[in-house]
Design a protein around this motif. Structure first.
Motif, PDB file in Angstrom:
ATOM      1  N   MET A  82      46.601  19.186  42.717  1.00  0.00           N
ATOM      2  CA  MET A  82      45.980  18.983  44.024  1.00  0.00           C
ATOM      3  C   MET A  82      45.129  20.181  44.405  1.00  0.00           C
ATOM      4  O   MET A  82      45.491  21.322  44.172  1.00  0.00           O
ATOM      5  CB  MET A  82      47.049  18.746  45.089  1.00  0.00           C
ATOM      6  N   PHE A  84      43.485  21.884  47.614  1.00  0.00           N
ATOM      7  CA  PHE A  84      43.614  21.872  49.071  1.00  0.00           C
ATOM      8  C   PHE A  84      42.320  22.314  49.740  1.00  0.00           C
ATOM      9  O   PHE A  84      41.470  22.960  49.124  1.00  0.00           O
ATOM     10  CB  PHE A  84      44.780  22.762  49.498  1.00  0.00           C
ATOM     11  N   GLN A  85      42.249  21.979  51.023  1.00  0.00           N
ATOM     12  CA  GLN A  85      41.007  22.214  51.755  1.00  0.00           C
ATOM     13  C   GLN A  85      40.534  23.670  51.682  1.00  0.00           C
ATOM     14  O   GLN A  85      39.378  23.941  51.453  1.00  0.00           O
ATOM     15  CB  GLN A  85      41.194  21.786  53.207  1.00  0.00           C
ATOM     16  N   ALA A  88      43.871  27.220  48.856  1.00  0.00           N
ATOM     17  CA  ALA A  88      45.309  27.509  48.770  1.00  0.00           C
ATOM     18  C   ALA A  88      45.688  28.291  47.516  1.00  0.00           C
ATOM     19  O   ALA A  88      46.759  28.091  46.944  1.00  0.00           O
ATOM     20  CB  ALA A  88      46.147  26.226  48.882  1.00  0.00           C
ATOM     21  N   LEU A  89      44.814  29.186  47.091  1.00  0.00           N
ATOM     22  CA  LEU A  89      45.202  30.079  45.997  1.00  0.00           C
ATOM     23  C   LEU A  89      46.239  31.070  46.532  1.00  0.00           C
ATOM     24  O   LEU A  89      46.221  31.406  47.718  1.00  0.00           O
ATOM     25  CB  LEU A  89      43.977  30.835  45.483  1.00  0.00           C
ATOM     26  N   PHE A  90      47.125  31.514  45.663  1.00  0.00           N
ATOM     27  CA  PHE A  90      48.119  32.506  46.098  1.00  0.00           C
ATOM     28  C   PHE A  90      47.413  33.838  46.230  1.00  0.00           C
ATOM     29  O   PHE A  90      46.922  34.400  45.249  1.00  0.00           O
ATOM     30  CB  PHE A  90      49.249  32.587  45.083  1.00  0.00           C
ATOM     31  N   ASP A  91      47.356  34.362  47.447  1.00  0.00           N
ATOM     32  CA  ASP A  91      46.481  35.525  47.604  1.00  0.00           C
ATOM     33  C   ASP A  91      47.080  36.831  47.120  1.00  0.00           C
ATOM     34  O   ASP A  91      46.384  37.827  47.031  1.00  0.00           O
ATOM     35  CB  ASP A  91      45.899  35.666  49.013  1.00  0.00           C
ATOM     36  N   PHE A 101      50.186  30.242  36.869  1.00  0.00           N
ATOM     37  CA  PHE A 101      51.428  30.000  37.600  1.00  0.00           C
ATOM     38  C   PHE A 101      52.154  28.704  37.212  1.00  0.00           C
ATOM     39  O   PHE A 101      53.342  28.735  36.883  1.00  0.00           O
ATOM     40  CB  PHE A 101      51.169  30.056  39.115  1.00  0.00           C
ATOM     41  N   ARG A 150      43.477  25.615  38.372  1.00  0.00           N
ATOM     42  CA  ARG A 150      44.932  25.646  38.510  1.00  0.00           C
ATOM     43  C   ARG A 150      45.498  24.229  38.554  1.00  0.00           C
ATOM     44  O   ARG A 150      46.540  23.941  37.960  1.00  0.00           O
ATOM     45  CB  ARG A 150      45.328  26.413  39.779  1.00  0.00           C
ATOM     46  N   ASP A 162      41.456  17.527  48.784  1.00  0.00           N
ATOM     47  CA  ASP A 162      41.264  17.413  50.227  1.00  0.00           C
ATOM     48  C   ASP A 162      40.004  18.171  50.623  1.00  0.00           C
ATOM     49  O   ASP A 162      39.982  19.399  50.604  1.00  0.00           O
ATOM     50  CB  ASP A 162      42.482  17.970  50.957  1.00  0.00           C
TER      51      ASP A 162
ATOM     52  N   THR B 114      47.887  28.164  55.295  1.00  0.00           N
ATOM     53  CA  THR B 114      46.791  28.059  54.324  1.00  0.00           C
ATOM     54  C   THR B 114      47.164  27.109  53.181  1.00  0.00           C
ATOM     55  O   THR B 114      46.500  27.074  52.156  1.00  0.00           O
ATOM     56  CB  THR B 114      46.423  29.432  53.724  1.00  0.00           C
ATOM     57  N   GLN B 116      49.406  27.124  51.009  1.00  0.00           N
ATOM     58  CA  GLN B 116      49.930  27.641  49.737  1.00  0.00           C
ATOM     59  C   GLN B 116      51.329  27.089  49.462  1.00  0.00           C
ATOM     60  O   GLN B 116      51.718  26.896  48.309  1.00  0.00           O
ATOM     61  CB  GLN B 116      49.972  29.177  49.755  1.00  0.00           C
TER      62      GLN B 116
END
Ligand SMILES: Nc1ncnc2c1ncn2[C@@H]1O[C@H](COP(=O)(O)OP(=O)(O)O)[C@@H](O)[C@H]1O
Ligand SMILES: [Mg+2]
Lengths: 257, 246
Positions: A82, A84-85, A88-91, A101, A150, A162, B114, B116
């Protein structure tokens, strides 16, 4: 193929989705379009099980996904990717770590194999030489592409996006759209994309579903849209002067019989 | 009603946190990261506050016991027992609530708004367990070291302050901190800090995990995390003192 049947969803008594029925086909980019707040995100998250629906069935092939237990659901989810808008990467992780990951979590690959697979995916979305950068250090378009990388790392059968091109310039937006469509065809995935962008509808709308205030209002291909007499759909699609011009041009080229 | 709703939801979250981890190796890696972030990063602030509190307790005790009928060693004894009984556990916990509580709530809250956390879930990861368990383990494991350190540094601060202001001699102080020493006080403090650390981590994670909205809500969650952690620390302080000391 994903089929949703009589989906209802409400939040603390406020109804958001009402009786949604449709089929999303394999190997195609299926679009869900509608205004902001019409319930696109809620529908997408209900399909993947991030929201529990009040009523109805969500079928992935022959499996009734929303009736599975927690463990089987988790198992199914390894076949889904998925986007995301906001990406939503892990910062707190680098680009490469982000793509690695899911491999870390769900495969027994060696570190080298994982790195190779991550680089393969990154290359597929045209991200090169950014492996050690953090999400905050790359542009919005790049973040979206890394997020796609990812999402496809585990070779999913289902891809959900999204609003993949919100917040991007028109050129980058088309690039992302085309990438999603290419990947869908390449891997014969079932892809569902939420969007309110008319360019996307024209570019990649193999199948389009329009939702209006939480209900399915219209359904067809992107070519059918011009002939539709549905008032809300027309108001939505032809909201801008540009799209009105295109419609008028198209109509003047097709003398009515 | 609201309170019971939250308590119920809190326990449901804990239930998910303590379910079987997907991959131990990754949880181990995350725990090490959290020990660094939550534990090692708190050493500085705990040390600074302990040295000053030790100093203040000593000076105040000295001024309140100026009458010659009080023996001088009372200063050291009071400083020691105050640190062991209350300061190095309860006050240190309150400081940690402010520091790591807000840190945890804003980190998890940002991940929530966000998407995540959704991204983790869609991959099939148990996000509650993946995000919260390493934090619980790290803080419960590390907090006792902070408490022990605070005791030593606090007593040291008291000595420096007492001697440099001339309210007592080193001999008086050393005699005082050894006088009628009850080792169980240390056990008591360690039990308290372990429970406080658990409360801070889980309450703050709860507020972060159920954030909804945008950055404004993350800020609010972070404030709530600190306030609620503090209240529960004080509440459990009373309960634990009753249970452990009476
Ligand atoms: N978790 C939630 N809790 C309560 N209301 C929600 C939640 N998520 C979405 N909504 C509401 O559902 C409606 C549809 O939202 P959404 O699906 O995000 O719209 P969009 O079509 O722009 O993606 C909105 O009115 C929104 O406020
Ligand atoms: Mg949306």
């Amino acid at each position: 193929m994903i089929e949703v049947k009589n989906i209802y969803k409400s939040f603390s008594g406020v109804s958001v989705l009402k009786d949604i029925n449709t089929v999303f086909e394999q190997g195609k980019t299926n679009l869900i379009i509608g205004q902001s707040g019409s319930g696109k995100t809620v529908l997408l998250k209900s399909i993947v099980g991030l929201h529990e629906v009040d009523r109805g069935k969500i079928c992935f092939g022959d499996t009734i996904f929303n009736e599975l237990n927690f463990k089987d659901k988790k198992q199914m989810r390894t076949q889904m990717g998925m986007l995301f808008q906001g990406g939503a990467l892990f910062d707190s992780a680098t680009v490469e770590e982000n793509v690695m990951f899911p491999l870390d979590m769900f495969t027994e690959m060696s570190q080298d194999e994982k790195r190779d697979r991550a680089n393969e995916c990154l290359k597929r979305v045209n991200i090169i030489n950014a492996n050690n950068l953090y999400p905050a250090e790359i542009s919005g378009g790049m973040q979206k592409r890394v997020a796609i990388a990812r999402a496809i790392a585990l070779n999913p059968k289902y891809l959900f996006c999204d609003e993949p091109n919100s917040g991007l310039d028109p050129k980058t937006a088309i690039l992302i759209d085309n990438l999603i469509q290419e990947i869908t065809q390449e891997f014969n995935m079932t892809t569902i994309v939420n969007t309110h962008d008319m360019n996307s509808v024209m570019e990649i709308g193999d199948k389009v579903m329009f939702i209006y205030k939480g209900e399915k209002w219209w359904e067809g291909t992107n070519n059918d849209i011009f002939d539709s007499t549905n008032k809300e759909l027309n108001d939505f699609i032809f909201a801008s002067k540009l799209s009105q011009k295109i419609r008028d041009l198209k109509n003047s080229n097709q003398p009515s019989s | 009603m609201g309170l019971f709703y939250h308590i119920g939801k809190y326990f449901l979250l804990l239930f998910r946190v303590f379910s079987k981890p997907e991959k131990l190796k990754i949880y181990y890696r995350e725990t090490i990261k959290e020990i660094d972030k939550l534990g090692l990063n708190s050493i500085g602030i705990v040390a600074i506050i302990s040295v000053f509190m030790g100093a203040v307790i000593t000076i105040q005790t000295a001024y309140n016991t100026e009458n010659p009928i009080y023996p001088k060693y009372l200063i050291g004894l009071t400083a020691r027992d105050t640190l062991l009984l209350e300061f190095s556990s309860t006050i240190v916990a309150l400081i940690l609530a402010g520091k790591i509580g807000s840190n945890i709530a804003s980190e998890i809250g940002t991940m929530r708004v966000t998407e995540q956390i959704d991204a983790l879930e869609i991959m099939g990861v148990n996000s509650a367990s993946y995000l919260v368990l390493p934090k619980i383990i790290a803080s419960v494991f590390f907090a006792p070291f902070l408490t022990l350190m605070s005791m030593f540094i606090g007593i040291f601060g008291g000595w420096i302050a007492g001697v440099s202001t001339g309210v007592m001699t080193t001999q008086d102080y050393v005699y005082g901190i050894q006088y009628a020493f009850i080792p169980y006080y240390i056990v008591y403090a360690l039990i308290k800090i372990i429970i406080f650390a658990f409360l801070i981590t889980t309450i703050s994670s709860y507020h972060g995990y159920y954030s909804y909205g945008g950055s404004l809500e993350v800020g609010k969650s972070s404030t709530k995390a600190v306030v609620h952690s503090s209240i529960f620390i004080l509440l459990f302080n009373v309960i634990l003192t009753q249970l452990l000391l009476s």
